[in-house]
Scaffold this motif. Structure first.
Motif, PDB file in Angstrom:
ATOM      1  N   CYS A   1       0.831  -1.208   0.000  1.00 23.30           N
ATOM      2  CA  CYS A   1       0.000   0.000   0.000  1.00 23.30           C
ATOM      3  C   CYS A   1       0.870   1.263   0.000  1.00 23.30           C
ATOM      4  CB  CYS A   1      -0.945  -0.003   1.201  1.00 23.30           C
ATOM      5  SG  CYS A   1      -2.259  -1.229   1.055  1.00 23.30           S
ATOM      6  N   ASP A   2       1.965   1.215   0.715  1.00 20.95           N
ATOM      7  CA  ASP A   2       2.877   2.370   0.699  1.00 20.95           C
ATOM      8  C   ASP A   2       3.420   2.586  -0.708  1.00 20.95           C
ATOM      9  OD1 ASP A   2       2.453   2.824   3.355  1.00 20.95           O
ATOM     10  OD2 ASP A   2       4.322   1.903   4.034  1.00 20.95           O
ATOM     11  N   ASP A   3       3.782   1.500  -1.368  1.00 17.81           N
ATOM     12  CA  ASP A   3       4.321   1.608  -2.732  1.00 17.81           C
ATOM     13  C   ASP A   3       3.290   2.188  -3.694  1.00 17.81           C
ATOM     14  OD1 ASP A   3       6.693   0.576  -1.855  1.00 17.81           O
ATOM     15  OD2 ASP A   3       6.330  -1.458  -2.629  1.00 17.81           O
ATOM     16  N   LEU A   4       2.028   1.787  -3.495  1.00 17.54           N
ATOM     17  CA  LEU A   4       0.960   2.235  -4.402  1.00 17.54           C
ATOM     18  C   LEU A   4       0.348   3.564  -3.971  1.00 17.54           C
ATOM     19  CD1 LEU A   4      -0.901  -1.185  -4.833  1.00 17.54           C
ATOM     20  CD2 LEU A   4       0.601  -0.076  -6.502  1.00 17.54           C
ATOM     21  N   ASP A   5       0.732   4.036  -2.786  1.00 15.00           N
ATOM     22  CA  ASP A   5       0.167   5.246  -2.191  1.00 15.00           C
ATOM     23  C   ASP A   5      -1.353   5.124  -2.038  1.00 15.00           C
ATOM     24  OD1 ASP A   5       0.520   7.692  -0.970  1.00 15.00           O
ATOM     25  OD2 ASP A   5       0.177   8.839  -2.802  1.00 15.00           O
ATOM     26  N   VAL A   6      -1.750   4.000  -1.491  1.00 12.05           N
ATOM     27  CA  VAL A   6      -3.175   3.751  -1.243  1.00 12.05           C
ATOM     28  C   VAL A   6      -3.348   3.336   0.217  1.00 12.05           C
ATOM     29  CG1 VAL A   6      -3.682   3.060  -3.615  1.00 12.05           C
ATOM     30  CG2 VAL A   6      -2.991   1.326  -1.937  1.00 12.05           C
ATOM     31  N   VAL A   7      -4.602   3.336   0.636  1.00 13.29           N
ATOM     32  CA  VAL A   7      -4.958   2.928   1.990  1.00 13.29           C
ATOM     33  C   VAL A   7      -5.854   1.689   1.885  1.00 13.29           C
ATOM     34  CG1 VAL A   7      -6.230   3.604   4.071  1.00 13.29           C
ATOM     35  CG2 VAL A   7      -4.821   5.275   2.852  1.00 13.29           C
ATOM     36  N   PRO A   8      -5.569   0.641   2.671  1.00 11.17           N
ATOM     37  CA  PRO A   8      -6.463  -0.523   2.632  1.00 11.17           C
ATOM     38  C   PRO A   8      -7.704  -0.288   3.495  1.00 11.17           C
ATOM     39  CG  PRO A   8      -4.643  -0.952   4.140  1.00 11.17           C
ATOM     40  CD  PRO A   8      -4.414   0.431   3.574  1.00 11.17           C
ATOM     41  N   VAL A   9      -8.852  -0.511   2.905  1.00  8.70           N
ATOM     42  CA  VAL A   9     -10.120  -0.375   3.635  1.00  8.70           C
ATOM     43  C   VAL A   9     -10.799  -1.743   3.655  1.00  8.70           C
ATOM     44  CG1 VAL A   9     -12.397   0.705   3.649  1.00  8.70           C
ATOM     45  CG2 VAL A   9     -10.374   2.041   2.987  1.00  8.70           C
ATOM     46  N   HIS A  10     -11.130  -2.190   4.848  1.00 11.54           N
ATOM     47  CA  HIS A  10     -11.712  -3.525   5.008  1.00 11.54           C
ATOM     48  C   HIS A  10     -13.080  -3.581   4.331  1.00 11.54           C
ATOM     49  CE1 HIS A  10     -11.673  -7.063   8.113  1.00 11.54           C
ATOM     50  NE2 HIS A  10     -11.828  -7.471   6.866  1.00 11.54           N
ATOM     51  N   GLU A  11     -13.191  -4.386   3.293  1.00  4.90           N
ATOM     52  CA  GLU A  11     -14.427  -4.445   2.521  1.00  4.90           C
ATOM     53  C   GLU A  11     -15.288  -5.642   2.931  1.00  4.90           C
ATOM     54  OE1 GLU A  11     -14.962  -3.266  -1.896  1.00  4.90           O
ATOM     55  OE2 GLU A  11     -14.377  -5.370  -1.912  1.00  4.90           O
ATOM     56  N   SER A  12     -14.663  -6.777   3.136  1.00  2.00           N
ATOM     57  CA  SER A  12     -15.437  -7.947   3.552  1.00  2.00           C
ATOM     58  C   SER A  12     -14.524  -8.945   4.245  1.00  2.00           C
ATOM     59  CB  SER A  12     -16.132  -8.613   2.361  1.00  2.00           C
ATOM     60  OG  SER A  12     -15.187  -9.187   1.491  1.00  2.00           O
ATOM     61  N   GLN A  13     -15.172  -9.848   4.968  1.00  2.73           N
ATOM     62  CA  GLN A  13     -14.431 -10.819   5.769  1.00  2.73           C
ATOM     63  C   GLN A  13     -15.257 -12.084   5.883  1.00  2.73           C
ATOM     64  OE1 GLN A  13     -11.275 -10.295   7.405  1.00  2.73           O
ATOM     65  NE2 GLN A  13     -11.487 -12.513   7.519  1.00  2.73           N
ATOM     66  N   SER A  14     -14.594 -13.220   5.765  1.00  7.39           N
ATOM     67  CA  SER A  14     -15.327 -14.472   5.967  1.00  7.39           C
ATOM     68  C   SER A  14     -14.472 -15.483   6.711  1.00  7.39           C
ATOM     69  CB  SER A  14     -15.792 -15.059   4.633  1.00  7.39           C
ATOM     70  OG  SER A  14     -14.693 -15.527   3.882  1.00  7.39           O
ATOM     71  N   PHE A  15     -15.154 -16.345   7.440  1.00  5.51           N
ATOM     72  CA  PHE A  15     -14.538 -17.447   8.178  1.00  5.51           C
ATOM     73  C   PHE A  15     -15.371 -18.693   7.884  1.00  5.51           C
ATOM     74  CE2 PHE A  15     -14.100 -13.526  10.561  1.00  5.51           C
ATOM     75  CZ  PHE A  15     -12.735 -13.484  10.836  1.00  5.51           C
ATOM     76  N   SER A  16     -14.704 -19.735   7.441  1.00 10.63           N
ATOM     77  CA  SER A  16     -15.414 -20.976   7.151  1.00 10.63           C
ATOM     78  C   SER A  16     -14.682 -22.122   7.838  1.00 10.63           C
ATOM     79  CB  SER A  16     -15.463 -21.192   5.631  1.00 10.63           C
ATOM     80  OG  SER A  16     -16.139 -22.392   5.337  1.00 10.63           O
ATOM     81  N   TYR A  17     -15.424 -22.915   8.590  1.00  8.65           N
ATOM     82  CA  TYR A  17     -14.794 -23.925   9.444  1.00  8.65           C
ATOM     83  C   TYR A  17     -15.222 -25.345   9.057  1.00  8.65           C
ATOM     84  CZ  TYR A  17     -13.048 -20.390  12.632  1.00  8.65           C
ATOM     85  OH  TYR A  17     -12.360 -19.337  13.173  1.00  8.65           O
ATOM     86  N   ASP A  18     -14.231 -26.236   8.964  1.00  9.31           N
ATOM     87  CA  ASP A  18     -14.504 -27.669   8.904  1.00  9.31           C
ATOM     88  C   ASP A  18     -14.521 -28.248  10.310  1.00  9.31           C
ATOM     89  OD1 ASP A  18     -14.520 -27.648   6.096  1.00  9.31           O
ATOM     90  OD2 ASP A  18     -12.338 -27.803   6.049  1.00  9.31           O
ATOM     91  N   ALA A  19     -13.759 -27.632  11.189  1.00  7.95           N
ATOM     92  CA  ALA A  19     -13.710 -28.062  12.590  1.00  7.95           C
ATOM     93  C   ALA A  19     -13.366 -26.844  13.433  1.00  7.95           C
ATOM     94  CB  ALA A  19     -12.655 -29.150  12.764  1.00  7.95           C
ATOM     95  N   PRO A  20     -13.903 -26.782  14.635  1.00 13.94           N
ATOM     96  CA  PRO A  20     -13.585 -25.621  15.480  1.00 13.94           C
ATOM     97  C   PRO A  20     -12.116 -25.627  15.895  1.00 13.94           C
ATOM     98  CG  PRO A  20     -14.825 -27.260  16.724  1.00 13.94           C
ATOM     99  CD  PRO A  20     -14.802 -27.735  15.310  1.00 13.94           C
ATOM    100  N   LEU A  21     -11.589 -24.436  16.128  1.00 17.24           N
ATOM    101  CA  LEU A  21     -10.228 -24.317  16.651  1.00 17.24           C
ATOM    102  C   LEU A  21     -10.288 -24.478  18.166  1.00 17.24           C
ATOM    103  CD1 LEU A  21      -8.893 -21.293  14.571  1.00 17.24           C
ATOM    104  CD2 LEU A  21      -8.917 -23.734  14.002  1.00 17.24           C
ATOM    105  N   VAL A  22      -9.321 -25.170  18.686  1.00 15.51           N
ATOM    106  CA  VAL A  22      -9.306 -25.491  20.116  1.00 15.51           C
ATOM    107  C   VAL A  22      -8.260 -24.621  20.808  1.00 15.51           C
ATOM    108  CG1 VAL A  22      -8.926 -27.315  21.812  1.00 15.51           C
ATOM    109  CG2 VAL A  22     -10.029 -27.846  19.629  1.00 15.51           C
ATOM    110  N   ALA A  23      -8.673 -23.996  21.895  1.00 18.74           N
ATOM    111  CA  ALA A  23      -7.754 -23.151  22.657  1.00 18.74           C
ATOM    112  C   ALA A  23      -6.576 -23.977  23.162  1.00 18.74           C
ATOM    113  CB  ALA A  23      -8.491 -22.507  23.829  1.00 18.74           C
ATOM    114  N   GLY A  24      -5.390 -23.422  23.015  1.00 19.21           N
ATOM    115  CA  GLY A  24      -4.197 -24.091  23.504  1.00 19.21           C
ATOM    116  C   GLY A  24      -3.507 -24.966  22.475  1.00 19.21           C
ATOM    117  N   GLU A  25      -4.203 -25.271  21.357  1.00 19.80           N
ATOM    118  CA  GLU A  25      -3.588 -26.082  20.308  1.00 19.80           C
ATOM    119  C   GLU A  25      -2.715 -25.212  19.404  1.00 19.80           C
ATOM    120  OE1 GLU A  25      -3.712 -29.382  19.646  1.00 19.80           O
ATOM    121  OE2 GLU A  25      -4.756 -29.647  21.557  1.00 19.80           O
TER     122      GLU A  25
END
Lengths: 100, 134
Positions: free
Chosen positions: A26-50
Motif C-alpha cells: 500500500c505504501d508503494d501504491l500510495d493507497v490505503v487498505p479499507v476492510h471491505e469484507s471478511q469471511s470465516f469458514s470452518y470444517d472443525a472448530p479451533l481449540v484453545a491451547g492447540e
C-alpha cells in the motif's frame, strides 16, 4: 474442550510479520487498505491451547483495486480446519490524511 | 434438531454499544488493528466522518454470541460479512438475523448490523449445522 471464537484468526492476519506485506504494498501504491469484507469458514472448530499452521496467500486485483488475503488454518498433521478470506479495497491516500 | 427452524424465522435482536474511544483503543490493542481511522477524530473528520468508525471486525465478531444464544444445539460453520458503510463511535448497534434457507442439515442465516444510519453497516451471513449427537 474450549473453542476459539470464530473471528479470532483475524488477529493472526494483523500480525506485523504478515500485515507488513500489505502495508508495504500500500505504501508503494500510495493507497490505503479499507476492510471491505471478511469471511470465516470452518470444517472443525479451533481449540484453545492447540498449535496450528496459518498460511496466507495475497492476491491483487486491478479493477476494482483491491487485495484479497486467503488464509488456511491447519492442524500440525496437515488437516485443514478453517479458511479465512479478507478483502481490502485500495483507496487512494489523497483525502485520507495520515491513515496507514 | 434443526427441523423446527423455518425459512423466515427471525433471530432475536441483540443490541450492543455504544462504543466509546477507550473501548475502540482496547480493541485496537488486542486485535492488532491500530488503523488511526478508528482511533483519531481528526483522521475520521478528514474523510468526512463525524466520529471514527468502529472496527468492522469488532462488530462482525459480535454475531457469534447472538447466534449461540439463539440456538445452542447448532454449531456455526461459517460467518461472513460485507462492511457496507461505517458504524460510528457512539452509535448504538442493532444486530439481527433471518433464516433464508433451512434443511435438516444446514441453516443459512442473513445477518445485518445497523448503527444510527438508515442503511445497514454490515450485511452478513452465517451457516449453522446441528451438533453431532444433538
Amino acid at each position: 474442550m474450549e473453542t476459539v471464537p470464530l473471528a479470532y484468526p483475524a488477529i493472526w492476519l494483523a500480525e506485523p510479520s504478515l500485515f507488513s506485506v500489505v502495508r508495504d504494498l500500500c505504501d508503494d501504491l500510495d493507497v490505503v487498505p479499507v476492510h471491505e469484507s471478511q469471511s470465516f469458514s470452518y470444517d472443525a472448530p479451533l481449540v484453545a491451547g492447540e498449535s496450528y499452521d496459518f498460511s496466507v496467500t495475497v492476491s491483487r486485483e486491478e479493477t476494482p483495486p483491491r487485495l484479497t488475503m486467503v488464509a488456511t488454518v491447519a492442524t500440525s498433521d496437515g488437516e485443514t480446519c478453517a479458511r479465512v478470506e479478507t478483502m481490502l479495497r485500495l483507496v487512494p491516500r489523497a483525502g485520507f490524511g495520515s491513515v496507514s | 434438531m434443526s427441523g423446527d427452524i423455518k425459512v423466515g424465522d427471525t433471530i432475536p435482536e441483540t443490541v450492543i454499544g455504544p462504543f466509546d474511544a477507550p473501548s475502540l483503543a482496547r480493541y485496537a490493542e488486542v486485535s492488532g488493528d491500530a488503523n488511526p481511522l478508528h482511533l483519531d477524530d481528526a483522521v475520521a473528520a478528514a474523510i468526512g466522518f463525524p466520529a471514527p468508525p468502529v472496527h468492522g471486525m469488532k462488530l462482525l465478531a459480535a454475531f457469534e454470541p447472538m447466534l449461540r444464544a439463539w440456538r445452542d444445539d447448532l454449531i456455526i460453520s461459517s460467518l461472513a460479512g460485507r462492511f457496507v458503510q461505517p458504524i460510528l463511535r457512539g452509535d448504538t448497534v442493532r444486530l439481527s438475523g433471518r433464516v433464508l434457507r433451512a434443511t435438516d442439515d444446514e441453516i443459512f442465516v442473513r445477518l445485518t448490523a445497523y448503527g444510527a444510519a438508515r442503511a445497514p453497516g454490515i450485511i452478513g451471513e452465517a451457516t449453522l449445522r446441528p451438533k453431532v449427537g444433538a
